[in-house]
Structure formats: C-alpha cells, structure tokens
Design an enzyme around this catalytic site. Sequence first.
Site, PDB file in Angstrom:
ATOM      1  N   ASP A 144      -2.331   9.302  -6.380  1.00 35.69           N
ATOM      2  CA  ASP A 144      -2.110   8.556  -5.158  1.00 35.69           C
ATOM      3  C   ASP A 144      -2.026   9.496  -3.956  1.00 35.69           C
ATOM      4  OD1 ASP A 144      -1.710   6.231  -3.825  1.00 35.69           O
ATOM      5  OD2 ASP A 144       0.274   5.799  -4.650  1.00 35.69           O
ATOM      6  N   GLN A 181      -0.756   7.232 -11.141  1.00 33.11           N
ATOM      7  CA  GLN A 181      -1.827   7.124 -10.155  1.00 33.11           C
ATOM      8  C   GLN A 181      -2.050   8.474  -9.495  1.00 33.11           C
ATOM      9  OE1 GLN A 181       0.047   4.129  -7.586  1.00 33.11           O
ATOM     10  NE2 GLN A 181      -1.774   2.885  -7.938  1.00 33.11           N
ATOM     11  N   HIS A 235      -1.244   9.134   0.577  1.00 32.51           N
ATOM     12  CA  HIS A 235      -1.137   8.333   1.798  1.00 32.51           C
ATOM     13  C   HIS A 235      -1.368   9.238   2.977  1.00 32.51           C
ATOM     14  CE1 HIS A 235       0.953   5.930  -1.237  1.00 32.51           C
ATOM     15  NE2 HIS A 235       0.373   4.927  -0.594  1.00 32.51           N
ATOM     16  N   HIS A 293      -4.044   4.230   2.288  1.00 29.27           N
ATOM     17  CA  HIS A 293      -3.722   4.455   0.862  1.00 29.27           C
ATOM     18  C   HIS A 293      -5.034   4.843   0.207  1.00 29.27           C
ATOM     19  CE1 HIS A 293      -0.252   1.487   1.095  1.00 29.27           C
ATOM     20  NE2 HIS A 293      -1.044   1.017   2.026  1.00 29.27           N
ATOM     21  N   ARG A 304       4.328  -1.412 -14.042  1.00 29.58           N
ATOM     22  CA  ARG A 304       4.090  -2.789 -13.608  1.00 29.58           C
ATOM     23  C   ARG A 304       4.025  -3.688 -14.832  1.00 29.58           C
ATOM     24  NH1 ARG A 304      -0.856  -1.397  -9.508  1.00 29.58           N
ATOM     25  NH2 ARG A 304       0.322   0.081  -8.232  1.00 29.58           N
ATOM     26  N   CYS A 327       3.933   4.154  -2.386  1.00 28.95           N
ATOM     27  CA  CYS A 327       3.854   4.149  -0.909  1.00 28.95           C
ATOM     28  C   CYS A 327       5.212   4.254  -0.202  1.00 28.95           C
ATOM     29  CB  CYS A 327       3.111   2.929  -0.388  1.00 28.95           C
ATOM     30  SG  CYS A 327       2.075   2.075  -1.559  1.00 28.95           S
ATOM     31  N   LYS A 376     -11.004  -2.294   3.192  1.00 27.23           N
ATOM     32  CA  LYS A 376     -11.004  -1.205   2.220  1.00 27.23           C
ATOM     33  C   LYS A 376     -12.408  -0.886   1.735  1.00 27.23           C
ATOM     34  CE  LYS A 376     -10.342  -4.228  -1.739  1.00 27.23           C
ATOM     35  NZ  LYS A 376      -9.909  -4.367  -3.105  1.00 27.23           N
TER      36      LYS A 376
HETATM   37 ZN   LIG Z   1      -0.032   3.105  -1.343  1.00 21.73          ZN
END
Ligand SMILES: [Zn+2]
Length: 602
Positions: free
Chosen positions: A345, A343, A347, A473, A325, A296, A427
């Site tokens: 991912d 990911q 945004h 996200h 992580r 992000c 979410k």
């Molecule tokens: Zn994010």
Amino acid sequence: MASLPQRGVGGFHLIMVLSMGSQTKMSGDEKLEMMRHSASHVMAEAVQSIFPDVKFGIGPAIRDGFYYDFDLPRSLTPDDLPLIEAKMREIIAADEPFMRREVSREEARRIFASQPYKLELIDEIPDERVSVYQQGAFVDMCRGPHVNSTGEVKAFKLLSVAGAYWRGDEQKPMLQRIYGVAFDTEEALSEYLGRVEEAARRDHRKLGRELDLFSISDEAGPGLVLWHPKGAVVRLVIEDFWKEEHIKRGYDIVYTPHLAKRDLWQTSGHWELYRDYLYSPMEIEGQEYIIKPMNCPGHILIYKSRLRSYQELPLRYAELGTVYRYERSGVMFGLARVRGFTQDDAHIFCTFDQLEDEVVGVLDLARFMMDSFGFTSYQVLLSTRPEKYAGSLDVWEKATEVLSQALARLEIAYDIDPGEGVFYGPKIDIKVEDALGRGWQGPTIQVDFNLPQRFNVTYVGQDGKEHLVAMVHRTVLGSMERFLASLLEHYGGAFPAWLAPVQVIIIPVADRHLEYARQLGAELQGEGVRARVDARSETVNLKIRQAQLDKIPYMLVVGDKEVAGNTVSVRLRSGEKSSQPWASFKENVRLVINSRAQDLSL
Ligand SMILES: [Zn+2]
Ligand SMILES: [Zn+2]
C-alpha cells in the site's frame, strides 16, 4: 479506502437479456451465447428424462458455456454427467424445434403448477404475458432467444456439479448446478478443455502444496495463510525488491498498528460504509478497538502528526500493511481470496497541481514492477464518476482529466469504464494477463476527495492559508497473497532464478564428492545465492528428478571429473546441459539473478 473487494451477487439471472428473436443481425459472440443458453434447455430436457420429478431453477448462458440449477431427489455424482451428456446427444440428434408462445400469467401458473421455483419467478414478472419455450417434452419460461432447433447446439461438454443456493441466498434451498461449456466447433472445445487442464496443472493451491510454499490450516481458521520457509523466502525477495524500488522513487517506508480505536474507523467512514467487512470490536480498558481493514487512516495520522507546508509536498508513505477483512467462508479461495492479507500500500499527499506528476510516477512504477515480474500484457481502465459521488463536479472533472493526461503522457492505451469510479474519486485499474491469457487484478491508482475532508488533511500553502491535500491511494502488486498466486499460475511454479526459493542445488555423485559439493554450496551462499546440497544417499537420477519436481533453476552435478578440474556439470530446469569452470558458473549465475532475468541461460 481503495479496493475493497466486491461481494459476489450469487449468480441470479432470471432470463437472458438479449433482445428477443428479432431480425437484427447478431454478432458471433451473441450467436454463441444464444447457442450456449439453448444448450442449457437441452440439458434440462435430458435431466427431466432421467429424473421426471426434477424441479427447475434457472439456466443462463455464462462465459464459455452455461449452467442449469436443479432440485433433484438425490445428489448427482460425476458419473451422472456422461449419462446426461448421452441423453443430450439424443435430443440434439432429434433436432427438436424451439417453439415460442406467449401465455397469460394465469396460464403460466397452470403450466408450471408443479414447479415451485418457476412459480416464484412468475410472481415477480411485471408483465401480464409470459413467454414460454418448448422443445420436445421440456417447457421453460424464458425470454429467449434460442437457436431454431436442438440440432444447432454444437460441441459441448458437461464439466461439473456444484451446490448453489436458490437465488444465491443461504436461507433458501440448496440446488444442484451442472456446469457445461459449448463451442461452435470440436476444435474450439478441445482447445478450451486443453486450457482448463493447463490451468488446473497451474492451480496455485496445488502448486503451493507440491512446492511446500504455504498452507491454510483448519486449526488456525479459513482464509488465514501460513507461509512456509520456501514461500516466505519468495515473499521476502518480492518485499525487499519492492522496498528498495520505492525508496529509489522517493517513497518513505512506514509501519502502522494492526489495531486502532473504533472512533478512528468512524471518522474514516469505514465503520459505517464497510461494516460487513470489519471484525467485531474488542474491548480494551473500556474502549472499543478494531483490527485494521485498511492502512489509509494510519498514514493520515502520520501526516497529521504535525503541521505540513507546501514545501514538504509531495509526501509518499508506503507500507506492506497487513489488513484483515471478513469474507464468508464459502468465498475463500487459496491465496486469491483470504481473510488476512498484506497490501503493498501507499498513500501520496500532494497539492492538486502535483497530482498529474504523481500519477505519472505511480504508472511508471507500476509498469516497471509488472515488467520485472514478467507480466508483459495488461489492460488499463479509467473509471469515471458514478451517480453518487463525494466532492464537487468540478473537482471530479479536473481529477479525471489529470488521470487521462497522465496516461497520455506515458502513451498508455486505456479504456474508459464510465461511472465505475468509487464514490470518492476516479481511478485507474490495471488488469494484468498471465501466461494463459487470464486476467489478474494488478495495480490500482485511486484519487480520494473524501478522506482528506473527513480527517481535515491540510497543508499550509504559499499564501499562508490551509488547503486540503490531494490524496492518492495506490497498490502496484495488490497483496502479497494474491500476487504470489498470480506469479505461481503465471510461471506454473517455475519461477525465474531471482524468485526461486532454492536457486541452485548441488548433487554429489558419491559420498567422496560431498566435501567439494559443500564447499561450492558455502561459496554460493556467501554470495547471497540460495544454494543447497542434496547430501542424501540416493541415486543421482533420483535427485535430479526431485530437483525438477521442485522446479529448481540450476542443478550442479559434481563427480570425480568436476573435483579434479574445479568445474561443475550444469543442468538447467529445462534439461539443457553444459560443463563450466566453477568460477564462471558462479559469476554467471549471480548475473542472471541480479538482473532479474526471466531466462535461465548462463
Ligand atoms: Zn488507502
Ligand atoms: Zn431460454
């Protein structure tokens, strides 16, 4: 900041939370849970009769069964389980009643004087009186309820023994946990055991090894995945498809660095909130850097690289972003739980008015992706405001309304998960169900009121003033690692043709057919089909057997007849056979692959 994994809580259940043996009617599930918990007492009695010095931990009901934790003078082996089971059958046949009585804490301390773990629990119970249950020679401190007598414990089986720290705490003694399952009928038990067997057959760790897709090496470290060529090509196909589809839907593909200054993660709040998941900083020229746990902030920096006007919005930045992580070594699990993962991912930065359309867009994309990969049933959850939250109540309500409105527009049925939103916004979570009916974490869509504020992410509105963006996200596949695990288990390794590492294998009957086989292989490869020739000097049957083990969708056997007629003898993975002119096979196989068909028929 979406979707940091939840830490396991170590499985500490003091006693069951069911209401005490009241007269109120129980549901079937509650009855089954009560029977399973009672089975744990029966198991404890059986273990006590075999090991009189046993020290007892706790024994709750769990999904499909029960466990009990024991401190024993020696390690149990799988051979012990049938002996314990036999003892349990005796206890069940004796139909011993479960007798409840209430005692004072003092009395409880006397009863459990030789049971240090029980004493520890007694010390923590706030009530002055403690309920104890006895059946046969076994006494347990328990809130209940239980079935009336041991004879009501029905079809059960002990499955495994595992180490479990007392109260899930690594500083405390390691106990031995015996897991069992219990059902109302022998049929339900054997159906369950059949499912377990099938799940073991489809275990992605086993399939990953057998199909040579990936490995995890001690020399590299736990939770760090090595993608072998065959696994890498599956991933490449998924990633190419993903990128293409995102570009079609108005996303911009971006890349962000794997390292960033610690200050950035301080601004984002990760340093403070998710410290436990971050790897230690490394020092570069007197400045601390950390390896990225999330994508992000990088996307925010791209957004903020210049002033943005409302006319540019929405902006959708997508990245197959690799993040790292920290997970304890004990919780790593194949591809499903790892330390480094990529990911899918993205945004979305938009105005508040655009939010609903954007969420609709993500939901539509998520549905398209799930369908493309053959996941046809899923459960949708809308998580609402938790007790502690960032942003104003008003904004939360509006955003939650936007999410439910978006779901309604697409006529997607959903359940509300009250208070389960993350502190920075509501979410939508989609749980997909695989072929065995097991749930996998699928797409998530997360509204965020926190990061735009922390980074002051704004646009210039029609009014010429700066406004905070609405930020979303989202991931649709989760991570490449976990998604491959779910695909492997969903398909049992038998991928549809478009995903199969090798799509066509050509098997020449004799050496004199090798040239024809190679020519066909080259033609297919030229058209982008992943074709191989099995040129080994082995029998045709052995090569077919190997291709079946490798779960290759199409086998082409070519001999004199095929060479003479310019045909191929096609054998599907399912065993179905046909003979086809070469040109029509080539055309048909391309159609199946390009349409991402689930079915292999040509
Ligand atoms: Zn994010
Ligand atoms: Zn109990």
